[in-house]
Design a protein around this motif. Structure first.
Motif, mmCIF file in Angstrom:
data_model
loop_
_atom_site.group_PDB
_atom_site.id
_atom_site.type_symbol
_atom_site.label_atom_id
_atom_site.label_comp_id
_atom_site.label_asym_id
_atom_site.label_seq_id
_atom_site.Cartn_x
_atom_site.Cartn_y
_atom_site.Cartn_z
ATOM 1 N N PHE A 277 21.703 36.543 37.400
ATOM 2 C CA PHE A 277 22.984 36.720 38.394
ATOM 3 C C PHE A 277 24.153 36.742 37.239
ATOM 4 N N VAL A 278 24.978 37.525 37.487
ATOM 5 C CA VAL A 278 26.406 37.418 36.804
ATOM 6 C C VAL A 278 27.438 37.324 37.658
ATOM 7 N N ILE A 279 28.740 36.717 37.261
ATOM 8 C CA ILE A 279 29.664 36.436 37.912
ATOM 9 C C ILE A 279 30.780 37.643 37.501
ATOM 10 N N SER A 280 31.311 38.298 38.271
ATOM 11 C CA SER A 280 32.333 39.441 37.564
ATOM 12 C C SER A 280 33.584 39.332 38.468
ATOM 13 N N CYS A 281 34.610 39.544 37.575
ATOM 14 C CA CYS A 281 36.054 39.332 38.168
ATOM 15 C C CYS A 281 36.901 40.273 37.762
ATOM 16 N N GLU A 282 37.792 40.955 38.514
ATOM 17 C CA GLU A 282 38.836 41.942 38.546
ATOM 18 C C GLU A 282 40.077 41.630 38.790
ATOM 19 N N LEU A 283 41.109 41.473 38.024
ATOM 20 C CA LEU A 283 42.442 41.072 38.325
ATOM 21 C C LEU A 283 43.256 42.420 38.762
ATOM 22 N N GLY A 284 44.158 42.156 39.566
ATOM 23 C CA GLY A 284 45.310 43.307 39.671
ATOM 24 C C GLY A 284 46.581 42.677 39.375
ATOM 25 N N ARG A 285 47.792 43.126 39.829
ATOM 26 C CA ARG A 285 49.063 42.601 39.442
ATOM 27 C C ARG A 285 49.286 41.295 40.450
ATOM 28 N N PHE A 286 48.753 41.219 41.414
ATOM 29 C CA PHE A 286 48.869 40.043 42.438
ATOM 30 C C PHE A 286 47.788 39.428 42.981
ATOM 31 N N VAL B 10 38.602 37.686 47.630
ATOM 32 C CA VAL B 10 39.897 37.751 46.989
ATOM 33 C C VAL B 10 40.695 36.547 46.865
ATOM 34 N N VAL B 11 41.269 36.377 45.705
ATOM 35 C CA VAL B 11 42.098 35.167 45.152
ATOM 36 C C VAL B 11 43.419 35.694 44.853
ATOM 37 N N GLY B 12 44.388 34.747 45.357
ATOM 38 C CA GLY B 12 45.758 35.142 45.115
ATOM 39 C C GLY B 12 45.945 34.756 43.827
ATOM 40 N N THR B 13 46.158 35.287 42.589
ATOM 41 C CA THR B 13 46.425 34.914 41.158
ATOM 42 C C THR B 13 47.053 36.151 40.302
ATOM 43 N N MET C 164 35.492 39.478 32.953
ATOM 44 C CA MET C 164 36.734 39.546 33.569
ATOM 45 C C MET C 164 37.268 40.947 32.985
ATOM 46 N N ALA C 165 37.668 41.814 34.292
ATOM 47 C CA ALA C 165 38.699 42.810 33.837
ATOM 48 C C ALA C 165 39.940 42.502 34.372
ATOM 49 N N MET C 166 40.893 42.755 33.382
ATOM 50 C CA MET C 166 42.370 42.738 33.771
ATOM 51 C C MET C 166 43.439 43.263 33.266
ATOM 52 N N PRO C 167 44.707 43.601 33.721
ATOM 53 C CA PRO C 167 45.458 44.313 33.476
ATOM 54 C C PRO C 167 46.235 43.605 31.676
ATOM 55 N N HIS D 284 28.977 62.923 33.166
ATOM 56 C CA HIS D 284 30.204 63.590 32.295
ATOM 57 C C HIS D 284 30.509 62.990 31.106
ATOM 58 N N ASN D 285 30.188 63.621 29.907
ATOM 59 C CA ASN D 285 30.435 63.130 28.691
ATOM 60 C C ASN D 285 31.851 62.857 28.328
ATOM 61 N N ASP D 286 32.858 63.573 28.821
ATOM 62 C CA ASP D 286 34.224 63.374 28.469
ATOM 63 C C ASP D 286 34.983 63.439 29.722
ATOM 64 N N ALA D 287 35.524 62.186 29.965
ATOM 65 C CA ALA D 287 36.246 62.024 31.489
ATOM 66 C C ALA D 287 37.625 61.058 31.210
ATOM 67 N N VAL D 288 38.361 61.204 31.902
ATOM 68 C CA VAL D 288 39.688 60.609 31.981
ATOM 69 C C VAL D 288 39.700 59.873 33.259
ATOM 70 N N ILE D 289 39.684 58.348 33.586
ATOM 71 C CA ILE D 289 39.669 57.777 34.817
ATOM 72 C C ILE D 289 41.113 57.189 34.949
ATOM 73 N N ILE D 290 41.635 57.449 35.994
ATOM 74 C CA ILE D 290 42.942 56.807 36.415
ATOM 75 C C ILE D 290 42.993 55.669 37.374
ATOM 76 N N ASN D 291 43.562 54.604 36.920
ATOM 77 C CA ASN D 291 43.774 53.488 37.890
ATOM 78 C C ASN D 291 45.276 53.281 38.464
ATOM 79 N N TRP D 292 45.459 53.704 39.671
ATOM 80 C CA TRP D 292 46.607 54.126 40.027
ATOM 81 C C TRP D 292 46.985 53.230 41.188
ATOM 82 N N ASN D 293 47.658 52.082 40.657
ATOM 83 C CA ASN D 293 48.052 51.045 41.574
ATOM 84 C C ASN D 293 49.341 50.586 41.405
#
Length: 408
Positions: free
Chosen positions: A90-99, A118-121, A155-158, A213-222
Motif C-alpha cells: 500500500f501507499v499513502i498519497s496526499c494532494e494539497l490545494g490552496r485551502f 479531506v483535511v483542512g490545511t 505528496m503533490a502540492m502547489p 498522447h505523447n505531447d499534452a498540456v494539462i491544466i489544473n484550474w482552481n
C-alpha cells in the motif's frame, strides 16, 4: 523487507544483487500489466523458466505475488498466471490545494481502499505533516491495514517544488521547506514530493484523458492555475524541476498584485479567485443577475460553483465572467501551443465544471492567436476524473519508485 528498500547503501553482490533486480523487474511488470505468465516474465527478465518460477515462489512467500489462474493455451498446457496481491503493498498519497488537502490509501492495483479523506490545511501550515499522518493512520486503522504494509508516502502540492530533493521553495518559512525530510521523519517510509499540477498531468497521462498522447498540456484550474506538461511521452519537470509555471508569466503590464509578489501574472486574470472577486464586485454594484439576487446579503458565501451554475441557467453576468477568463487563458495558451505543438489540452479543476462556457472562449482565443497549421488538430477536453488524477499521479510515481532498482 530488503526487496522494497533502497539498496543504495546495501552491500548486495553477485547473485543476491541479480536476484534483487530481477524481483524488482517482476514486480514492475506485474504492476504495469496486472497478470502475466512465468514464461513471459522469464523472457522479459532474461532468465530460464525454472529461475523465473523460483523467483515468483520467493515473491509469493513474501506475500507480494499470487497465482491468478490459467491463461489461454497455445497448443500445450495452459500457462499459470501471476499477479500482485491486492492486500500486500500500500501507499499513502496526499494532494494539497490552496485551502485543504486530500489523502488516499491505494493498493498496488491503483485502487482506493477507502474514500478519500479531506483535511483542512495548506502548504504553510506548520502542523501539515502531523495532520496528514494522523488522518492516514486513522484510515489504516478503520480499514484494518497493517502499517508495515505501507511502503511509501507521496505528496503533490502547489508551489515551486524540487522533486529530486523534495523541497517546496514557495513555503514561506524556510525551516519547513524540506517537505520530503519532514515526511520521512514522521512516516518512516520512502517519500516522493512533486508539484500538484505535474502530478495531475501524470495521472491524466497514465490513467485519464491524456492517455496515449505523447505531447499534452494539462491544466489544473482552481483557486490558482497550474500547468503540467507531457513531452515526448514523458512527464516534463524542466532542468530545475519548475517547468509549467505559465500562471506566473506576465499578462498585464500594470495588473493586480499576484501571490508570487509580482504584478500582472496570468493567475491574477484567470483563476477561480479572480472569478469570485469580479463576481462580488458586480454584486456590490447591483448588476442585474441571479447572483445579485441570491448573494447580495451573504456575499462571502459565493463560490465558483455558484457562478458556474448561474451560467448554466442562462445568467448573462455569469456567462460574461466565465467568457472573460476563458478568453484570457486561451490567449495565454496560444503561446504554449506555438512553442510546444501539443496534440491535446486537458482541463481540470473547479473552473472546468463550466464546460462549454470556458471551452468556447478558449477555442476562440486560440483560433485568433495561433497559426491554424499548429493549432488546427489540437483536441481540447474537460477531464472527467480531475478530482482523482493528482492522487493517481502521485500513486503511480510511488509504485514506479518502489519497483525500480534504487530510489533517491
Amino acid at each position: 523487507m530488503i526487496l522494497l528498500e533502497n539498496i543504495k547503501d546495501k552491500k548486495l553482490t553477485g547473485n543476491a544483487l541479480k536476484n534483487y533486480r530481477r524481483k524488482k523487474k517482476i514486480l514492475s511488470l506485474l504492476y504495469e500489466n496486472d497478470t502475466l505468465s512465468a514464461t513471459y516474465l522469464s523472457k522479459q527478465i532474461g532468465v530460464s523458466l525454472p529461475t523465473a518460477i523460483s523467483l515468483l515462489k520467493d515473491l509469493g512467500g513474501s506475500k507480494l505475488v499470487e497465482v491468478r489462474g490459467s491463461g489461454e493455451s497455445k497448443g500445450g498446457r495452459r500457462p499459470t498466471l501471476f499477479g500482485l496481491k491486492r492486500d500486500s503493498i500500500f501507499v499513502i498519497s496526499c494532494e494539497l490545494g490552496r485551502f485543504k488537502g486530500k489523502i488516499g490509501v491505494y493498493n498496488s492495483h491503483n485502487e482506493l481502499v477507502a474514500p478519500v479523506t479531506v483535511v483542512g490545511t495548506s502548504i504553510d501550515d506548520v502542523n501539515l505533516v502531523d495532520k496528514l499522518y494522523a488522518e492516514a493512520r486513522q484510515i489504516l486503522v478503520d480499514n484494518d491495514i497493517d502499517y508495515n504494509r505501507v511502503f511509501a508516502v507521496g505528496m503533490a502540492m502547489p508551489g515551486l517544488v524540487d522533486s529530486i530533493n523534495g523541497i517546496n521553495f514557495t513555503i514561506k518559512e524556510e525551516a519547513f521547506r524540506n517537505v520530503a525530510e519532514r515526511l520521512t521523519m514522521r512516516f518512516g517510509k520512502m517519500v516522493y514530493v512533486n508539484n500538484d499540477a505535474r502530478m495531475e498531468a501524470y495521472g491524466e497521462f497514465v490513467f485519464g484523458a491524456a492517455k496515449d498522447h505523447n505531447d499534452a498540456v494539462i491544466i489544473n484550474w482552481n483557486w490558482g492555475l497550474g500547468i503540467g506538461l507531457i513531452l515526448g511521452g514523458k512527464l516534463y519537470n524542466g532542468s530545475t524541476g519548475f517547468a509549467g509555471e505559465l500562471s506566473h508569466t506576465k499578462y498585464n503590464e500594470d495588473g493586480d498584485l499576484c501571490i508570487c509578489g509580482k504584478r500582472g501574472c496570468l493567475e491574477t486574470v484567470v483563476s477561480a479567485s479572480v472569478l469570485i472577486k469580479r463576481a462580488k464586485e458586480a454584486i456590490k454594484e447591483g448588476k442585474i443577475s441571479q447572483l445579485t439576487n441570491r448573494f447580495q446579503h451573504k456575499i462571502e458565501e459565493l463560490q465558483p460553483e455558484d457562478v458556474i451554475d448561474a451560467a448554466k441557467l442562462g445568467d448573462e453576468l455569469a456567462i460574461e465572467l466565465l467568457n472573460d477568463i476563458g478568453q484570457a487563458l486561451g490567449k495565454a495558451l496560444s503561446n504554449t501551443i506555438q512553442l510546444l505543438n501539443p496534440d491535446i489540452i486537458v482541463i481540470g479543476g473547479i473552473v472546468s465544471r463550466a464546460n462549454q462556457y470556458i471551452l468556447t472562449p478558449i477555442q476562440q482565443a486560440i483560433n485568433q492567436h495561433c497559426l491554424e497549421q499548429i493549432s488546427g488538430n489540437i483536441e481540447i477536453v474537460i477531464s472527467d476524473n480531475w478530482e482523482q488524477s493528482g492522487l493517481l499521479g502521485i500513486t503511480a510515481k510511488l509504485f514506479q519508485k518502489l519497483f525500480s532498482d534504487m530510489y533517491k
